[in-house]
Design a protein around this motif. Structure first.
Motif, PDB file in Angstrom:
ATOM      1  N   ARG A   1       7.068  -1.476   4.951  1.00 38.66           N
ATOM      2  CA  ARG A   1       5.728  -1.527   5.564  1.00 38.66           C
ATOM      3  C   ARG A   1       4.987  -0.202   5.378  1.00 38.66           C
ATOM      4  N   LEU A   2       5.743   0.895   5.432  1.00 36.61           N
ATOM      5  CA  LEU A   2       5.116   2.223   5.368  1.00 36.61           C
ATOM      6  C   LEU A   2       5.172   2.797   3.958  1.00 36.61           C
ATOM      7  N   ARG A   3       5.243   1.940   2.995  1.00 37.91           N
ATOM      8  CA  ARG A   3       5.406   2.379   1.617  1.00 37.91           C
ATOM      9  C   ARG A   3       4.275   3.313   1.192  1.00 37.91           C
ATOM     10  N   GLY A   4       4.664   4.405   0.542  1.00 41.32           N
ATOM     11  CA  GLY A   4       3.681   5.351   0.029  1.00 41.32           C
ATOM     12  C   GLY A   4       3.281   6.415   1.025  1.00 41.32           C
ATOM     13  N   ARG A   5       3.730   6.273   2.260  1.00 40.90           N
ATOM     14  CA  ARG A   5       3.388   7.303   3.250  1.00 40.90           C
ATOM     15  C   ARG A   5       4.553   8.282   3.404  1.00 40.90           C
ATOM     16  N   TRP A   6       4.276   9.378   4.126  1.00 42.51           N
ATOM     17  CA  TRP A   6       5.328  10.383   4.316  1.00 42.51           C
ATOM     18  C   TRP A   6       6.517   9.805   5.092  1.00 42.51           C
ATOM     19  N   ALA A   7       6.214   8.829   5.973  1.00 41.30           N
ATOM     20  CA  ALA A   7       7.277   8.252   6.798  1.00 41.30           C
ATOM     21  C   ALA A   7       8.324   7.555   5.922  1.00 41.30           C
ATOM     22  N   GLU A   8       7.870   6.998   4.808  1.00 43.84           N
ATOM     23  CA  GLU A   8       8.824   6.328   3.909  1.00 43.84           C
ATOM     24  C   GLU A   8       9.831   7.341   3.366  1.00 43.84           C
ATOM     25  N   ASN A   9       9.315   8.506   2.985  1.00 42.81           N
ATOM     26  CA  ASN A   9      10.208   9.554   2.482  1.00 42.81           C
ATOM     27  C   ASN A   9      11.197   9.991   3.552  1.00 42.81           C
ATOM     28  N   ALA A  10      10.680  10.128   4.768  1.00 39.15           N
ATOM     29  CA  ALA A  10      11.553  10.562   5.866  1.00 39.15           C
ATOM     30  C   ALA A  10      12.660   9.524   6.096  1.00 39.15           C
TER      31      ALA A  10
ATOM     32  N   ASP B   1      13.783   7.336   3.936  1.00 36.30           N
ATOM     33  CA  ASP B   1      14.694   7.333   2.780  1.00 36.30           C
ATOM     34  C   ASP B   1      15.679   8.506   2.848  1.00 36.30           C
ATOM     35  N   THR B   2      15.179   9.644   3.320  1.00 37.56           N
ATOM     36  CA  THR B   2      16.070  10.808   3.448  1.00 37.56           C
ATOM     37  C   THR B   2      17.155  10.534   4.477  1.00 37.56           C
ATOM     38  N   GLY B   3      16.737  10.003   5.613  1.00 39.62           N
ATOM     39  CA  GLY B   3      17.701   9.655   6.663  1.00 39.62           C
ATOM     40  C   GLY B   3      18.701   8.639   6.164  1.00 39.62           C
ATOM     41  N   ASN B   4      18.208   7.679   5.405  1.00 40.07           N
ATOM     42  CA  ASN B   4      19.072   6.648   4.833  1.00 40.07           C
ATOM     43  C   ASN B   4      20.103   7.262   3.889  1.00 40.07           C
ATOM     44  N   GLY B   5      19.608   8.195   3.073  1.00 44.07           N
ATOM     45  CA  GLY B   5      20.506   8.866   2.132  1.00 44.07           C
ATOM     46  C   GLY B   5      21.597   9.639   2.852  1.00 44.07           C
ATOM     47  N   LEU B   6      21.235  10.255   3.964  1.00 43.64           N
ATOM     48  CA  LEU B   6      22.215  11.015   4.757  1.00 43.64           C
ATOM     49  C   LEU B   6      23.271  10.062   5.338  1.00 43.64           C
TER      50      LEU B   6
ATOM     51  N   LEU C   1      20.210  -2.384  12.134  1.00 41.70           N
ATOM     52  CA  LEU C   1      19.686  -1.065  11.749  1.00 41.70           C
ATOM     53  C   LEU C   1      19.136  -1.086  10.321  1.00 41.70           C
ATOM     54  N   GLY C   2      19.959  -1.612   9.411  1.00 45.15           N
ATOM     55  CA  GLY C   2      19.570  -1.650   7.992  1.00 45.15           C
ATOM     56  C   GLY C   2      18.330  -2.498   7.793  1.00 45.15           C
ATOM     57  N   GLY C   3      18.295  -3.651   8.472  1.00 40.17           N
ATOM     58  CA  GLY C   3      17.138  -4.552   8.354  1.00 40.17           C
ATOM     59  C   GLY C   3      15.880  -3.872   8.872  1.00 40.17           C
ATOM     60  N   ALA C   4      16.000  -3.231  10.027  1.00 36.36           N
ATOM     61  CA  ALA C   4      14.826  -2.565  10.616  1.00 36.36           C
ATOM     62  C   ALA C   4      14.325  -1.456   9.708  1.00 36.36           C
ATOM     63  N   VAL C   5      15.284  -0.685   9.186  1.00 36.45           N
ATOM     64  CA  VAL C   5      14.912   0.426   8.299  1.00 36.45           C
ATOM     65  C   VAL C   5      14.193  -0.101   7.059  1.00 36.45           C
ATOM     66  N   ALA C   6      14.700  -1.196   6.493  1.00 33.59           N
ATOM     67  CA  ALA C   6      14.110  -1.753   5.273  1.00 33.59           C
ATOM     68  C   ALA C   6      12.695  -2.256   5.539  1.00 33.59           C
ATOM     69  N   VAL C   7      12.547  -2.986   6.633  1.00 31.24           N
ATOM     70  CA  VAL C   7      11.226  -3.563   6.930  1.00 31.24           C
ATOM     71  C   VAL C   7      10.215  -2.450   7.211  1.00 31.24           C
ATOM     72  N   ILE C   8      10.624  -1.480   8.027  1.00 36.17           N
ATOM     73  CA  ILE C   8       9.692  -0.391   8.375  1.00 36.17           C
ATOM     74  C   ILE C   8       9.351   0.421   7.120  1.00 36.17           C
ATOM     75  N   SER C   9      10.377   0.681   6.314  1.00 38.09           N
ATOM     76  CA  SER C   9      10.161   1.481   5.109  1.00 38.09           C
ATOM     77  C   SER C   9       9.249   0.743   4.131  1.00 38.09           C
TER      78      SER C   9
END
Lengths: 332, 517
Positions: free
Chosen positions: A119-128, A130-135, A109-117
């Motif tokens: 990859r999507l750096r600077g887009r709204w999806a990265e924020n989403a 990161d928020t989920g990660n923070g939760l 899970l952590g690896g997938a989240v890191a790679v996707i995040s």
């Protein structure tokens, strides 16, 4: 280096043994007081003290316990009236299987989240993400456990809430590693049932660790992506995801692995509460009963076992980090 | 990809097959979560079984565990759900005229679960073993009161070494289980722990320590085969998880859940509930130290507690206020002994001793938190009630182990919350052990009370004995030596297909469960 680390580990374990032994005898809660029958006389109470060796000095008790340890025994449990070593060996596989599954889930899970995040750096999806990660990071494992019991156990009863296996199955296996042994035997009815029982507690344990792995790995990936070799790969025409997976990931793994080792030990500590919530028959669940019953020999044995696991995990993480990073191997 | 017949499947094949099998088995199993066979009853139980020998160790004196022990083993004397005594493996029993001997008639035609015959030798061996200090039976002080056993046909006789009026009552209580002499001597303690047998309604089928116990019915049980052929005890110590177990349908029956959850669950389709007052009471021990040496303070502390309000507001109405240590089901219960809720009188008593809201009497009250339902909240409420009349109590929270340690050393605070069980309903096991100075469990130790209690321990005339204990209870209430609060009510939730017989002793016995018609 390995020998030195092992020696240090043994020294640490010896220190843990001394501290735990003394602390347990200093903190309030006399185990014998809990066993005094209604009509007991002074002689009866003295006999109880002698039966469990509590009539001796702390130093004498410690020496006896050390002697037991050298012969591979940890004493006899007061509440369960069995050898502590045997009890721990019977419950250890359950906790190990749960912890390993939780680790696997956390890494994936952590690896997938890191790679996707990354990859999507600077887009709204990265924020989403990161928020989920923070939760996931902010909510402790036992809250995740309770939420899952409600969601996946009651509201949508997909997974079993308690235990390690359906009592109607209860196979006669030779090892305590039910999941591993059932897979090796290709006994999928048992494997599926054990897996289903482990899924919720493993997820509850994994989510906070996955969040940490995701956060650290993402930072390392982002840093690695700005290195020359990543730029070179891009120039060669590699896609962004290929750069991440083929170039950046290997270099980002070192620090993540070291941190995962440390966090994994914290996660092991979390098994105590999570196993309780799911009535999972591992070391953690047994530890709570041992504390309630002031079962000193069992508490001592469990703390030593957890201590040994912490030391071995940290050692394994260090070795892994060295293997992954040639600079560490050569002392650079 | 091929498979080498000699070497078996390759690692990759095993992994692939495992993954697919796991995923399928795990995802296609919702039915398995809910499925309950007609002949099986699953109980989400609040306590795990620590050990199989019901006569030794900590578990032997745990009242909740008795439900499991009573499923596999039989007691010397049986006990009904209302605490009444009834034939067990003994069909009749008694003393001779001058109480120097006991006699016991042993049930005939009973077999152990391994098929071997049961007989008077097992009764004698079990009693002798229980009476030896070295075996570690916590109730040895009772069993050692008889000895020199003799067998004549199916009758066992023994000499009374010390007259103990409650001996036969104890034969239906803690550690009073008949063990298989020949089998135990053959397999030893470890062998028995691994494969226990009894004469009870159920036989052990599978046991995973800390996880579950699966029992199958004993088709040759002398009391008739139970309604459910399979009983599964799931050990679920967390109350929230027990609620989830029964709400999701994974278990048929559960107990000891928060009363708010009980009220919610019993209204749900497919579930119903039972609430029964059990032989477990909440009380406040008073220690004969400091301000508690003042009778006015003690009585004021008792009279200013609105027990009904505590039951109604904190326990959702589930509880019975009590004024002595005897619950209504106990032999020495006397409904005429009352300590009224009277805050005005309490304030007047305090004023007599020079205390009031402006000059409060101060002491510490100790309590557990979460050990019993709403224990800490109850004490908070009581401290609030006390404050109004001039008692300023500081709450000290401690673990139950600390309570036992302090009580054994007679070092409890002036007031200490506790709960007290008494599944045989005899006054010796409630007022007696709780209030008699020499008892290691008493807190109030004064000569006046000990002088009243002392002669009752060996009183041979049962009517005189019970009357004597009632007088003791009345004296304690008048002097304010203890503050009894309430009798607990046990909540049980069951699926509609299961009919439960609640037990005043608190032991939820599956052999008493029936299939709902």
């Amino acid at each position: 280096m390995l020998a030195t680390r092992l020696a240090l580990g043994l020294l640490t374990l010896a220190g843990v043994a001394v501290v735990v032994f003394v602390l347990l005898r200093v903190v309030p809660g006399d185990p014998v007081a809990m066993m005094i029958p209604p009509g007991a006389t002074e002689a009866d109470i003295a006999r109880l003290q002698a039966r469990y060796g509590f009539d001796r000095s702390i130093a004498a008790q410690f020496l006896i316990w050390c002697g037991d340890l050298l012969t591979g025994e940890f004493g006899t449990s007061i509440s369960l009236r069995q050898g502590v070593a045997g009890l721990i060996l019977r419950h250890l596989p359950a906790t190990l299987e749960l912890a390993v599954l939780a680790l696997e889930i956390a890494v994936i899970l952590g690896g997938a989240v890191a790679v996707i995040s990354a990859r999507l750096r600077g887009r709204w999806a990265e924020n989403a993400i990161d928020t989920g990660n923070g939760l996931a990071l902010a909510v402790p494992d036992f809250i995740w456990a309770l939420a899952m019991v409600f969601l996946l156990g009651v509201l949508w009863p997909l997974l079993p809430i308690s235990g390690r296996i359906d009592p109607r199955l209860a196979p006669d296996y030779v090892s305590g590693f039910l999941l591993l042994e059932s897979i090796l035997r290709l006994d999928f009815a048992v494997a599926g049932d054990v897996f289903a029982h482990m899924l919720m507690p493993a997820l509850a344990l994994a989510l906070p660790l996955a969040a940490i792995i995701g956060r650290v790995l993402k930072s390392a990936l982002v840093e690695a992506m700005s290195e020359d070799y990543a730029l070179l790969a891009r120039v060669k025409g590699f896609s962004e995801i290929a750069v991440i997976l083929r170039e950046a990931l290997r270099n980002a793994l070192g620090p993540t692995l070291a941190l995962t080792g440390v966090q994994f030990t914290f996660m092991l500590g979390g098994t105590v509460i999570v196993e309780r919530i799911f009535s999972y028959p591992g070391l953690g669940n047994m530890a709570i009963d041992a504390v309630i019953n002031r079962d000193l020999p069992l508490i001592q044995g469990l703390v030593l076992t957890f201590g040994a696991m912490f030391i071995l995990i940290n050692l394994a993480a260090d070795i892994g980090a060295v293997l992954l990073n040639p600079r560490l191997r050569h002392g650079g | 990809m091929t498979t080498d017949a000699k070497c078996g499947p390759s690692r990759r094949e095993i992994l692939a097959a495992s993954g697919a099998g796991l995923a399928l088995s795990a995802l296609l199993r919702p039915g398995a979560v809910l499925a309950q066979a007609d002949d099986t009853v699953t109980i989400a139980y609040n306590v795990a079984l620590p050990s199989w020998d019901p006569t030794v160790g900590l578990s032997a004196v745990n009242p909740t565990i008795q439900a499991i022990y009573r499923s596999v083993f039989d007691q010397f004397i049986g006990q009904g759900p209302d605490l009444s005594f009834q034939p067990g493996l003994l069909t009749a029993w008694g003393w001779n005229e001058d109480r120097t001997k006991v006699w016991m008639d042993v049930r005939e035609g009973v077999r152990w679960q391994d098929g071997s015959p049961f007989g008077p030798e097992d009764i004698v061996w079990s009693l002798e073993r229980a009476g030896k200090p070295e075996t570690g039976n916590p109730i040895q002080f009772i069993w050692s009161t008889i000895g020199n056993f003799a067998i004549d046909g199916n009758r066992v006789t023994a000499d009374v070494l010390r007259y103990e009026p409650t001996l036969f009552k104890w034969m239906a209580f803690l550690t009073a289980y008949v063990m298989p002499k020949a089998y135990y001597e053959k397999v030893g303690a470890e062998g028995f722990e691994a494969a226990p047998i009894g004469t009870g309604p159920y036989m052990v089928d599978a046991f995973e320590r800390g996880a579950f116990l699966r029992l199958k019915s004993n088709p040759h049980y002398w009391g008739g085969e139970p309604a459910f052929k399979t009983v599964i005890f799931k050990f679920v110590p967390d109350a929230t998880s027990r609620v989830a177990e029964v709400e999701s349908g994974a278990s048929d029956v559960t107990l000891e859940i928060p009363y708010e959850e009980y009220d919610r669950l019993k209204e749900k389709p497919g579930l119903h509930g039972y609430t029964t007052p059990v032989s477990d009471i909440a009380m406040i021990f008073l220690n004969d130290v400091g301000p508690m040496l003042d009778k006015n303070v003690r009585l004021a502390a008792h009279m200013s507690i609105d027990k009904r309000a505590i039951v109604d507001l904190l326990l959702s109405g589930y509880g019975e206020p009590i004024d002595t240590l005897e619950a209504p089901q106990y032999a020495a219960y006397d409904p005429t002994i009352k300590v009224p809720y009277d805050p005005d009188k309490a304030a007047a008593l305090l004023a007599e001793s020079g205390y009031g809201p402006d000059n409060p009497v101060r002491f510490t009250i100790q309590t557990t938190r979460g050990f019993k339902p709403k224990d800490y909240e109850m004490i908070q409420a009581i401290v609030g009630m006390w404050r109004k009349i001039g008692i300023e109590a500081e709450i000290e929270v401690y673990e139950i182990a600390k309570h036992f340690e302090l009580r054994a050393q007679d070092k409890l605070a002036p007031a200490a919350f506790y709960n007290w069980g008494n599944a045989i309903g005899d006054p010796t096991t409630s007022t007696g052990f709780a209030m008699f100075g020499p008892s290691p469990h008493s807190v109030w130790d004064t000569e006046d009370l000990d002088a009243m209690i002392g002669p009752l321990w060996g009183e041979a005339d049962e009517e005189k004995r019970i009357t004597g204990w009632k007088a003791v209870d009345r004296y304690i209430a008048e002097q304010g030596y203890v503050i009894p609060l309430l009798q607990y009510v046990q909540p049980i939730i069951a699926a509609d297909r299961v009919k439960v017989t609640p037990n005043v002793s608190g032991a939820l016995q599956p052999a008493w469960m029936e299939k709902a018609s």
